[in-house]
Design a protein around this motif. Structure first.
Motif, PDB file in Angstrom:
ATOM      1  N   ASP A 287       0.831  -1.202   0.000  1.00 25.91           N
ATOM      2  CA  ASP A 287       0.000   0.000   0.000  1.00 25.91           C
ATOM      3  C   ASP A 287       0.867   1.253   0.000  1.00 25.91           C
ATOM      4  O   ASP A 287       0.597   2.217  -0.731  1.00 25.91           O
ATOM      5  N   ILE A 288       1.906   1.271   0.833  1.00 23.45           N
ATOM      6  CA  ILE A 288       2.782   2.435   0.930  1.00 23.45           C
ATOM      7  C   ILE A 288       3.381   2.784  -0.427  1.00 23.45           C
ATOM      8  O   ILE A 288       3.419   3.957  -0.830  1.00 23.45           O
ATOM      9  N   GLU A 289       3.855   1.789  -1.149  1.00 24.50           N
ATOM     10  CA  GLU A 289       4.473   2.056  -2.445  1.00 24.50           C
ATOM     11  C   GLU A 289       3.479   2.689  -3.411  1.00 24.50           C
ATOM     12  O   GLU A 289       3.819   3.616  -4.152  1.00 24.50           O
ATOM     13  N   VAL A 290       2.235   2.206  -3.393  1.00 27.56           N
ATOM     14  CA  VAL A 290       1.211   2.782  -4.273  1.00 27.56           C
ATOM     15  C   VAL A 290       0.870   4.205  -3.838  1.00 27.56           C
ATOM     16  O   VAL A 290       0.703   5.111  -4.674  1.00 27.56           O
ATOM     17  N   LEU A 291       0.775   4.439  -2.530  1.00 28.00           N
ATOM     18  CA  LEU A 291       0.460   5.776  -2.030  1.00 28.00           C
ATOM     19  C   LEU A 291       1.531   6.773  -2.436  1.00 28.00           C
ATOM     20  O   LEU A 291       1.226   7.905  -2.858  1.00 28.00           O
ATOM     21  N   ARG A 292       2.778   6.399  -2.321  1.00 22.20           N
ATOM     22  CA  ARG A 292       3.861   7.310  -2.701  1.00 22.20           C
ATOM     23  C   ARG A 292       3.804   7.657  -4.185  1.00 22.20           C
ATOM     24  O   ARG A 292       3.953   8.825  -4.568  1.00 22.20           O
ATOM     25  N   GLN A 293       3.600   6.646  -5.012  1.00 17.93           N
ATOM     26  CA  GLN A 293       3.515   6.889  -6.457  1.00 17.93           C
ATOM     27  C   GLN A 293       2.313   7.760  -6.797  1.00 17.93           C
ATOM     28  O   GLN A 293       2.387   8.636  -7.668  1.00 17.93           O
ATOM     29  N   ALA A 294       1.202   7.528  -6.101  1.00 19.43           N
ATOM     30  CA  ALA A 294      -0.011   8.309  -6.362  1.00 19.43           C
ATOM     31  C   ALA A 294       0.171   9.767  -5.949  1.00 19.43           C
ATOM     32  O   ALA A 294      -0.338  10.683  -6.613  1.00 19.43           O
ATOM     33  N   LEU A 295       0.888  10.004  -4.856  1.00 15.92           N
ATOM     34  CA  LEU A 295       1.167  11.382  -4.440  1.00 15.92           C
ATOM     35  C   LEU A 295       2.077  12.062  -5.455  1.00 15.92           C
ATOM     36  O   LEU A 295       1.844  13.228  -5.836  1.00 15.92           O
ATOM     37  N   ALA A 296       3.093  11.364  -5.906  1.00 15.36           N
ATOM     38  CA  ALA A 296       4.008  11.935  -6.891  1.00 15.36           C
ATOM     39  C   ALA A 296       3.291  12.228  -8.205  1.00 15.36           C
ATOM     40  O   ALA A 296       3.566  13.243  -8.869  1.00 15.36           O
ATOM     41  N   GLY A 297       2.354  11.358  -8.574  1.00 13.70           N
ATOM     42  CA  GLY A 297       1.673  11.504  -9.856  1.00 13.70           C
ATOM     43  C   GLY A 297       0.442  12.382  -9.833  1.00 13.70           C
ATOM     44  O   GLY A 297      -0.147  12.651 -10.888  1.00 13.70           O
ATOM     45  N   GLY A 298       0.006  12.819  -8.658  1.00  9.58           N
ATOM     46  CA  GLY A 298      -1.131  13.735  -8.578  1.00  9.58           C
ATOM     47  C   GLY A 298      -2.476  13.089  -8.369  1.00  9.58           C
ATOM     48  O   GLY A 298      -3.479  13.806  -8.264  1.00  9.58           O
ATOM     49  N   VAL A 299      -2.540  11.766  -8.306  1.00 11.40           N
ATOM     50  CA  VAL A 299      -3.819  11.127  -7.982  1.00 11.40           C
ATOM     51  C   VAL A 299      -4.214  11.485  -6.547  1.00 11.40           C
ATOM     52  O   VAL A 299      -5.364  11.833  -6.262  1.00 11.40           O
ATOM     53  N   ILE A 300      -3.241  11.406  -5.638  1.00 12.21           N
ATOM     54  CA  ILE A 300      -3.404  11.976  -4.300  1.00 12.21           C
ATOM     55  C   ILE A 300      -2.888  13.406  -4.363  1.00 12.21           C
ATOM     56  O   ILE A 300      -1.767  13.650  -4.806  1.00 12.21           O
ATOM     57  N   ASP A 301      -3.700  14.347  -3.917  1.00  6.95           N
ATOM     58  CA  ASP A 301      -3.399  15.759  -4.133  1.00  6.95           C
ATOM     59  C   ASP A 301      -2.472  16.359  -3.088  1.00  6.95           C
ATOM     60  O   ASP A 301      -1.652  17.231  -3.413  1.00  6.95           O
ATOM     61  N   ILE A 302      -2.625  15.934  -1.838  1.00 11.04           N
ATOM     62  CA  ILE A 302      -1.928  16.637  -0.763  1.00 11.04           C
ATOM     63  C   ILE A 302      -1.451  15.673   0.329  1.00 11.04           C
ATOM     64  O   ILE A 302      -1.929  14.546   0.431  1.00 11.04           O
ATOM     65  N   VAL A 303      -0.530  16.196   1.149  1.00 12.33           N
ATOM     66  CA  VAL A 303      -0.172  15.566   2.414  1.00 12.33           C
ATOM     67  C   VAL A 303      -0.863  16.351   3.520  1.00 12.33           C
ATOM     68  O   VAL A 303      -0.780  17.586   3.568  1.00 12.33           O
ATOM     69  N   ALA A 304      -1.573  15.663   4.397  1.00 10.37           N
ATOM     70  CA  ALA A 304      -2.220  16.280   5.555  1.00 10.37           C
ATOM     71  C   ALA A 304      -1.828  15.481   6.790  1.00 10.37           C
ATOM     72  O   ALA A 304      -1.762  14.254   6.734  1.00 10.37           O
ATOM     73  N   THR A 305      -1.556  16.158   7.891  1.00  9.85           N
ATOM     74  CA  THR A 305      -0.945  15.461   9.024  1.00  9.85           C
ATOM     75  C   THR A 305      -1.888  14.539   9.782  1.00  9.85           C
ATOM     76  O   THR A 305      -1.470  13.531  10.325  1.00  9.85           O
ATOM     77  N   ASP A 306      -3.176  14.876   9.873  1.00 11.11           N
ATOM     78  CA  ASP A 306      -4.087  14.207  10.806  1.00 11.11           C
ATOM     79  C   ASP A 306      -3.478  14.222  12.207  1.00 11.11           C
ATOM     80  O   ASP A 306      -3.560  13.243  12.953  1.00 11.11           O
ATOM     81  N   HIS A 307      -2.852  15.348  12.557  1.00 12.02           N
ATOM     82  CA  HIS A 307      -2.263  15.551  13.886  1.00 12.02           C
ATOM     83  C   HIS A 307      -3.337  15.291  14.930  1.00 12.02           C
ATOM     84  O   HIS A 307      -4.331  16.004  15.018  1.00 12.02           O
ATOM     85  N   ALA A 308      -3.132  14.219  15.722  1.00 14.24           N
ATOM     86  CA  ALA A 308      -4.165  13.778  16.662  1.00 14.24           C
ATOM     87  C   ALA A 308      -3.560  13.573  18.042  1.00 14.24           C
ATOM     88  O   ALA A 308      -3.200  12.450  18.418  1.00 14.24           O
ATOM     89  N   PRO A 309      -3.435  14.646  18.824  1.00 13.74           N
ATOM     90  CA  PRO A 309      -2.863  14.517  20.168  1.00 13.74           C
ATOM     91  C   PRO A 309      -3.822  13.832  21.127  1.00 13.74           C
ATOM     92  O   PRO A 309      -5.038  14.015  21.054  1.00 13.74           O
ATOM     93  N   HIS A 310      -3.257  13.034  22.030  1.00 10.52           N
ATOM     94  CA  HIS A 310      -4.051  12.365  23.062  1.00 10.52           C
ATOM     95  C   HIS A 310      -3.343  12.482  24.406  1.00 10.52           C
ATOM     96  O   HIS A 310      -2.123  12.352  24.491  1.00 10.52           O
TER      97      HIS A 310
END
Length: 442
Positions: A287-310
């Motif tokens: 999954d990670i390899e596909v996600l990285r390629q998709a981010l590089a290629g623009g299928v995934i548009d952005i990086v968002a942190t989902d910063h979730a403090p507990h």
């Protein structure tokens, strides 16, 4: 205020001086230092540093109001500034829920008072995030906070009729629905990714199809009503295929990936350390390899942190009872450098695209994610690309310590962050405004 940034490399390209006057970039290049306005300017030596537009996070949990033991708007803003961010979008799973004009305005004002980043509240789609009836979307949109992004994040808007109505409703003011894609019937009791590791550990699995099915449904709904859909924390290879197909059809859909889903796999659960429990769960190396390629290629548009403090009592417990979520604001850029830049998948302009420009565009911000050019707001971050640092959660600005990167050595470090020309973080420390400035929202 006049600031002269000497010798930095915008987007990692040719070195160029930047002159900032009254919060605006006045000149870039050889003319900056010789401009008469540069006389007497505060000078910053940026030789060897990368200059990027200030980062924008479309997915941050600031916990206030209600869980100030885990985070506040001020501490979360401090963490954001230290991470290179100049704007963050605050998710509505607070107590009370950010589902009315009053609550979103409270969060917005707290962000103004902190003054370290621009804080933009995200409004809940449904009342109390219970998925039963629509919240006051128009009232939040016309409030002082001018909400344009709506989400029940933490819970899925699983009712297709409600989701359709929400998509139709926000069209009137250019809004977007950000969906937490999780079919609840398929994830009851789920503790981690469904696969070989979950079977070996005896933990209830969270199947990839539970995410993919909701994305497919909502993409069809968005296409049907002609509205905007944003997919939160996309995490599976199958989800990438669904989003890619929707984009080919012309659907107005965007998607984000988190830093932890670009780096960490479900194997991290093998020690039953709840710091690695997150929703959606860590997936597989494939999954990670596909996600990285998709981010590089623009299928995934952005990086968002989902910063979730507990708070510690919610995270430092047995795996089954631990709250899902990870810190992300102060490590996001370094993780992207490690996974995308050092691997050759993104250059520095690509980093600016996925961590600043595209998030600002999706969130409807006009003063953030702008080019490094004369006449543009001076929202900037200086990055040392050669630095390496070891993650120590105890040194973070956040009130919480649940970082999954504890003890890791990461590349690249934020040297300074500027919000409209004013330094908000430098040399690893927050630069708070003088008391006389507090509350002006400048």
């Amino acid at each position: 205020m006049t600031l002269l940034i000497r010798g930095g490399a915008p987007y990692g390209e040719r070195a160029a001086d930047l002159l900032v006057v009254d919060g605006v970039i006045a000149a870039v290049g050889s003319d900056a230092a010789t401009d008469p306005r540069a006389a007497g300017a505060e000078t910053v030596d940026a030789a060897g540093l990368i200059v990027l537009p200030g980062l924008v996070d479309l997915h941050t949990h600031l916990r206030e109001p209600g869980r100030e033991d885990a985070e506040t708007v001020h501490t979360g803003s401090a963490a954001a500034a230290l991470g290179g961010y100049t704007a963050v979008f605050a998710m509505p799973n607070t107590d009370p829920t950010a589902d009315t004009a009053g609550v979103v305005e409270q969060v917005y004002r707290l962000g103004e008072q902190a003054g370290l980043v621009d804080v933009h509240p995200i409004g809940a789609v449904t009342v109390g995030r219970k998925g039963e009836r629509l919240a006051e979307l128009a009232a939040m949109a016309t409030s002082a906070a001018q909400v344009r992004v709506f989400s029940d994040d933490g819970d899925c808007v699983s009712d297709p009729l409600l989701m359709r109505r929400a998509l139709e409703y926000v069209k009137a003011f250019g809004g977007v629905i950000a969906q937490h894609a999780q079919e609840p019937r398929l994830t009851q009791g789920a503790q981690m990714h469904e696969g070989e590791v979950s079977a070996r550990l005896g933990l209830t699995g969270w199947p990839a199809v539970a995410e993919e099915a909701i994305i497919a449904r909502d993409a069809l709904l968005a296409e049907h009503v002609g509205s905007r859909l944003h997919v939160c924390h996309l995490s599976t290879a199958g989800s990438v295929e669904v989003v890619a197909a929707a984009k080919r059809r012309g659907t107005d859909v965007t998607a984000e990936v988190t830093p932890h889903h670009l780096l960490l796999t479900d194997e991290r659960a093998e020690g039953y350390d709840p710091v690695f429990k997150v929703n959606p769960p860590l997936r597989t190396r494939a999954d990670i390899e596909v996600l990285r390629q998709a981010l590089a290629g623009g299928v995934i548009d952005i990086v968002a942190t989902d910063h979730a403090p507990h708070a510690s009592q919610d995270k430092e417990t047995e795996w089954d009872n631990a709250s899902p979520g990870m810190l992300g604001l102060q490590t996001a850029l370094s993780v992207v450098i490690a996974t995308m830049v050092r691997t050759g998948l993104l250059d520095w302009r690509g980093v600016a695209r996925v961590m600043s420009e595209a998030p600002a565009r999706i969130g409807g911000l006009t003063g953030q994610g702008r080019p490094i050019a004369a006449g543009e707001p001076a929202n900037l971050v200086l990055v040392d690309p050669e630095a390496r640092w070891t993650v120590r959660g105890a040194e973070f600005a956040s009130l919480s310590r649940n970082t999954p990167f504890e003890g890791m050595e990461l590349p690249g470090r934020v040297v300074a962050t500027y919000l409209r020309g004013r330094c908000t973080a430098a040399a690893g420390a927050v630069v708070d405004r003088a008391p006389a400035e507090a509350g002006r929202g400048v």
